[in-house]
Scaffold this motif. Structure first.
Motif, PDB file in Angstrom:
ATOM      1  N   ASN A  50       0.818  -1.219   0.000  1.00 30.22           N
ATOM      2  CA  ASN A  50       0.000   0.000   0.000  1.00 30.22           C
ATOM      3  C   ASN A  50       0.854   1.272   0.000  1.00 30.22           C
ATOM      4  OD1 ASN A  50      -2.595   1.123  -0.162  1.00 30.22           O
ATOM      5  ND2 ASN A  50      -2.732   1.416   2.050  1.00 30.22           N
ATOM      6  N   LEU A  64       3.950  -5.374   9.551  1.00 28.30           N
ATOM      7  CA  LEU A  64       2.588  -4.925   9.838  1.00 28.30           C
ATOM      8  C   LEU A  64       2.470  -3.437   9.517  1.00 28.30           C
ATOM      9  CD1 LEU A  64      -0.188  -5.754  11.140  1.00 28.30           C
ATOM     10  CD2 LEU A  64       0.754  -4.904  13.309  1.00 28.30           C
ATOM     11  N   PRO A  65       1.619  -3.065   8.530  1.00 30.28           N
ATOM     12  CA  PRO A  65       1.352  -1.647   8.275  1.00 30.28           C
ATOM     13  C   PRO A  65       0.099  -1.178   9.033  1.00 30.28           C
ATOM     14  CG  PRO A  65       0.559  -2.976   6.434  1.00 30.28           C
ATOM     15  CD  PRO A  65       1.036  -3.935   7.511  1.00 30.28           C
ATOM     16  N   GLU A  66      -0.250   0.071   8.834  1.00 30.61           N
ATOM     17  CA  GLU A  66      -1.425   0.726   9.440  1.00 30.61           C
ATOM     18  C   GLU A  66      -1.137   1.095  10.900  1.00 30.61           C
ATOM     19  OE1 GLU A  66      -4.006   1.832   7.813  1.00 30.61           O
ATOM     20  OE2 GLU A  66      -3.623   0.798   5.909  1.00 30.61           O
ATOM     21  N   ALA A  69      -3.378  -0.354  13.710  1.00 34.99           N
ATOM     22  CA  ALA A  69      -3.213  -1.802  13.885  1.00 34.99           C
ATOM     23  C   ALA A  69      -1.903  -2.079  14.612  1.00 34.99           C
ATOM     24  CB  ALA A  69      -3.234  -2.507  12.527  1.00 34.99           C
ATOM     25  N   ILE A  70      -0.874  -1.309  14.285  1.00 36.21           N
ATOM     26  CA  ILE A  70       0.426  -1.464  14.953  1.00 36.21           C
ATOM     27  C   ILE A  70       0.293  -1.136  16.442  1.00 36.21           C
ATOM     28  CG2 ILE A  70       2.792  -0.580  15.096  1.00 36.21           C
ATOM     29  CD1 ILE A  70       2.599  -0.067  12.013  1.00 36.21           C
ATOM     30  N   PHE A  96     -10.960   4.087  14.658  1.00 36.82           N
ATOM     31  CA  PHE A  96     -11.579   4.194  13.338  1.00 36.82           C
ATOM     32  C   PHE A  96     -12.105   5.614  13.113  1.00 36.82           C
ATOM     33  CE2 PHE A  96     -11.611  -0.495  13.574  1.00 36.82           C
ATOM     34  CZ  PHE A  96     -11.036  -0.751  12.348  1.00 36.82           C
ATOM     35  N   GLN A  99      -9.115   7.622  11.963  1.00 44.20           N
ATOM     36  CA  GLN A  99      -8.663   7.423  10.583  1.00 44.20           C
ATOM     37  C   GLN A  99      -9.691   7.876   9.549  1.00 44.20           C
ATOM     38  OE1 GLN A  99      -5.386   5.675   9.176  1.00 44.20           O
ATOM     39  NE2 GLN A  99      -5.154   7.178  10.782  1.00 44.20           N
ATOM     40  N   TYR A 100     -10.980   7.896   9.915  1.00 41.81           N
ATOM     41  CA  TYR A 100     -12.011   8.222   8.922  1.00 41.81           C
ATOM     42  C   TYR A 100     -12.508   9.664   9.026  1.00 41.81           C
ATOM     43  CZ  TYR A 100     -15.835   7.464   5.667  1.00 41.81           C
ATOM     44  OH  TYR A 100     -16.658   7.534   4.573  1.00 41.81           O
ATOM     45  N   PRO A 104      -8.102  12.468   7.872  1.00 42.67           N
ATOM     46  CA  PRO A 104      -8.176  12.952   6.478  1.00 42.67           C
ATOM     47  C   PRO A 104      -8.388  14.462   6.374  1.00 42.67           C
ATOM     48  CG  PRO A 104      -9.516  10.982   6.767  1.00 42.67           C
ATOM     49  CD  PRO A 104      -9.118  11.440   8.151  1.00 42.67           C
TER      50      PRO A 104
ATOM     51  N   GLN B  93      -5.311  -4.457  10.457  1.00 44.91           N
ATOM     52  CA  GLN B  93      -4.606  -3.811   9.338  1.00 44.91           C
ATOM     53  C   GLN B  93      -5.535  -3.661   8.132  1.00 44.91           C
ATOM     54  OE1 GLN B  93      -1.484  -6.310   7.713  1.00 44.91           O
ATOM     55  NE2 GLN B  93      -1.911  -5.446   5.714  1.00 44.91           N
ATOM     56  N   MET B  95      -8.776  -3.867   8.063  1.00 44.90           N
ATOM     57  CA  MET B  95      -9.949  -3.032   8.380  1.00 44.90           C
ATOM     58  C   MET B  95      -9.586  -1.549   8.313  1.00 44.90           C
ATOM     59  SD  MET B  95     -11.746  -5.023  11.506  1.00 44.90           S
ATOM     60  CE  MET B  95     -13.231  -5.960  11.158  1.00 44.90           C
ATOM     61  N   PHE B  96      -8.391  -1.179   8.782  1.00 42.05           N
ATOM     62  CA  PHE B  96      -7.986   0.227   8.661  1.00 42.05           C
ATOM     63  C   PHE B  96      -7.701   0.579   7.202  1.00 42.05           C
ATOM     64  CE2 PHE B  96      -7.239  -0.145  13.284  1.00 42.05           C
ATOM     65  CZ  PHE B  96      -7.946   0.976  13.689  1.00 42.05           C
ATOM     66  N   PHE B  97      -7.117  -0.358   6.454  1.00 41.78           N
ATOM     67  CA  PHE B  97      -6.961  -0.165   5.006  1.00 41.78           C
ATOM     68  C   PHE B  97      -8.328   0.108   4.377  1.00 41.78           C
ATOM     69  CE2 PHE B  97      -7.516  -2.264   0.874  1.00 41.78           C
ATOM     70  CZ  PHE B  97      -6.558  -1.635   0.098  1.00 41.78           C
ATOM     71  N   GLN B  99     -11.094   1.355   5.695  1.00 45.48           N
ATOM     72  CA  GLN B  99     -11.699   2.642   6.024  1.00 45.48           C
ATOM     73  C   GLN B  99     -10.893   3.828   5.491  1.00 45.48           C
ATOM     74  OE1 GLN B  99     -14.837   3.511   8.296  1.00 45.48           O
ATOM     75  NE2 GLN B  99     -15.082   1.931   6.746  1.00 45.48           N
ATOM     76  N   TYR B 100      -9.591   3.656   5.286  1.00 45.79           N
ATOM     77  CA  TYR B 100      -8.762   4.797   4.871  1.00 45.79           C
ATOM     78  C   TYR B 100      -8.471   4.810   3.375  1.00 45.79           C
ATOM     79  CZ  TYR B 100      -5.363   8.542   5.293  1.00 45.79           C
ATOM     80  OH  TYR B 100      -4.712   9.748   5.172  1.00 45.79           O
TER      81      TYR B 100
END
Lengths: 200, 200
Positions: A50, A64-66, A69-70, A96, A99-100, A104, B93, B95-97, B99-100
């Motif tokens: 990504n 592990l990204p995000e 989540a990390i 969430f 991030q939403y 942004p 990870q 799930m955040f992908f 939503q973002y």
């Protein structure tokens, strides 16, 4: 030994920095300059398709990204992540939301306002970003008016996730003086043991 | 008895519908027409200050917003949420992908393309939304090329979260025929026991 791939000035990467320090976990920081293409190289895309920072290297072949989540991974079985089912779900709820409904607008306004040239065409987006960002801050202000932290009256990874871009929202042109409960919460978070500064 | 507040045609609300049915949990669905202001009434904002659906009513005075936080809550201690620390983090990870990097493009393109009038000014956003949405689909295609499900080779709430808006992406003008691994994964998800259709 964890490997934290990130850009020190990014709020999403700052979340890892805070958690790694506050959980006293061993790690090595690898600076990735995402503002100048370092997340789009074939080598980096092989680790995170990504193409974003942060990324956590856990052990050989495990990444592990995000950012959020990390945070949950690092905080597992620690005081930063509640065990109670409903409290744990509320931590995720606020992550969430971050991030939403928050990042942004508040992070993107900061990026445009603080890092792009004065004549960049994306500055035209700032009024709309500030309108939506202030909506997110109003939701936080209402929640914090009767609480010390986001979930269960204890400092958690939900606070780390929301602190990252809220504490520097003035970089994006937001007026935090309009949000007194947020201001008091920011001070409580900054007073936590092993707190580190953004960019340090 | 859970109360699911949602709009049946919303992919974010569909996630709950799928999970409640597949986990065989008792619930009552309360239809909230978010397209026509029902999430902005004082009564609804008192339950969810962020003014969005879905929202899960758990018991008197306990509510939980954010579709993916609700999925994790409902799936706790079930086969839909892995116990392993790394696998659980990978579920988050994705799930955040979702939503973002996925929902803001694929769900928003669907909303504009399928629900707004033909002369609505927001249609001008569609090319950019489709460009970014296709980037998300490409990341999913690459991941699924060597896997049956998103995490641990088992159906989980990560699959539910990503299925919700991916399976109806054609509504937003996306060409799913370009993504064969996604197509095979969609069929695997639709074949799960107790699967229900969007809008049903």
């Amino acid at each position: 030994m964890f490997i934290a791939y990130g850009m020190k000035l990014s709020g999403n990467c700052y979340k890892l920095h805070l958690a790694l320090e506050q959980l006293q976990l061993p790690y090595r920081w690898v600076e990735i300059d995402s503002m100048h293409g370092a997340t789009r190289t074939p080598e980096y895309l092989a680790l995170n398709a990504n193409g974003k920072v942060p990324l956590l290297g856990i052990e050989s072949g495990k990444y592990l990204p995000e950012s959020n989540a990390i945070l949950c991974y690092l905080a597992a079985d620690s005081a930063l992540l509640p065990n109670d089912r409903y409290e744990r779900a509320q931590v995720l709820q606020w992550m969430f939301f971050e991030q939403y409904s928050h990042e942004p607008y508040i992070a993107v306004a900061r990026m445009i306002n603080a890092f792009l040239p004065a004549d960049d065409s994306r500055r035209a987006d700032l009024p709309r970003l500030r309108e939506r960002g202030n909506q997110a801050l109003a939701v936080m202000e209402q929640h914090l008016a009767t609480r010390s932290y986001f979930v269960g009256e204890r400092y958690s990874v939900a606070d780390i996730a929301l602190y990252a871009y809220t504490h520097c929202a003035t970089d994006g042109g937001f007026d935090l003086a309009s949000y007194p409960a947020i201001g008091q919460w920011l001070a409580r978070v900054a007073a936590q043991p092993s707190h580190v500064l953004l960019g340090s």
